[in-house]
Design a protein around this motif. Sequence first.
Motif, mmCIF file in Angstrom:
data_model
loop_
_atom_site.group_PDB
_atom_site.id
_atom_site.type_symbol
_atom_site.label_atom_id
_atom_site.label_comp_id
_atom_site.label_asym_id
_atom_site.label_seq_id
_atom_site.Cartn_x
_atom_site.Cartn_y
_atom_site.Cartn_z
ATOM 1 N N THR A 1 -5.176 0.345 1.241
ATOM 2 C CA THR A 1 -5.708 -0.950 1.652
ATOM 3 C C THR A 1 -6.503 -0.843 2.952
ATOM 4 O O THR A 1 -6.247 0.032 3.784
ATOM 5 N N ARG A 2 -7.482 -1.724 3.101
ATOM 6 C CA ARG A 2 -8.318 -1.733 4.302
ATOM 7 C C ARG A 2 -7.690 -2.622 5.381
ATOM 8 O O ARG A 2 -6.955 -3.565 5.073
ATOM 9 N N SER B 1 -12.618 5.806 4.216
ATOM 10 C CA SER B 1 -11.385 5.023 4.140
ATOM 11 C C SER B 1 -10.172 5.877 4.484
ATOM 12 O O SER B 1 -10.249 7.094 4.551
#
Length: 120
Positions: free
Chosen positions: A30-31, A67
């Motif tokens: 998840t960001r 990411s």
Amino acid sequence: MVEVPEPHTGWTFLTSHARVLAAIAQDPTTRIRDIAARCRLTERAVQKIISDLETDGYLTHTREGRSNTYRIPQGTLLRHPAEQGLSVAELLKMLANHDDRRHDYVDGAARALQEEDTGR
């Protein structure tokens, strides 16, 4: 446009650190932006919390392109003396069970409303 979290007054049972860790446990890729939205925190607050968790050994991350993938090490214990011997994994499991039941309830309520609307 970044959405500003709703203000909250008073105290809560779960700390922001617990909320962020639970969000990461649910989706390790998840960001920060998504964690902030889910936990109703600013992105800056989430960055600080992640830094705290990494500094104290509750979280690690690996960079993959642009990411991160987060990992919660096995065997980490809760910090407060009153929870001596209880693991972070036990807390996260309890929170995940709660989320599952809440989603089941919301999904069931949505189906019931849809059936009312269609006259079933």
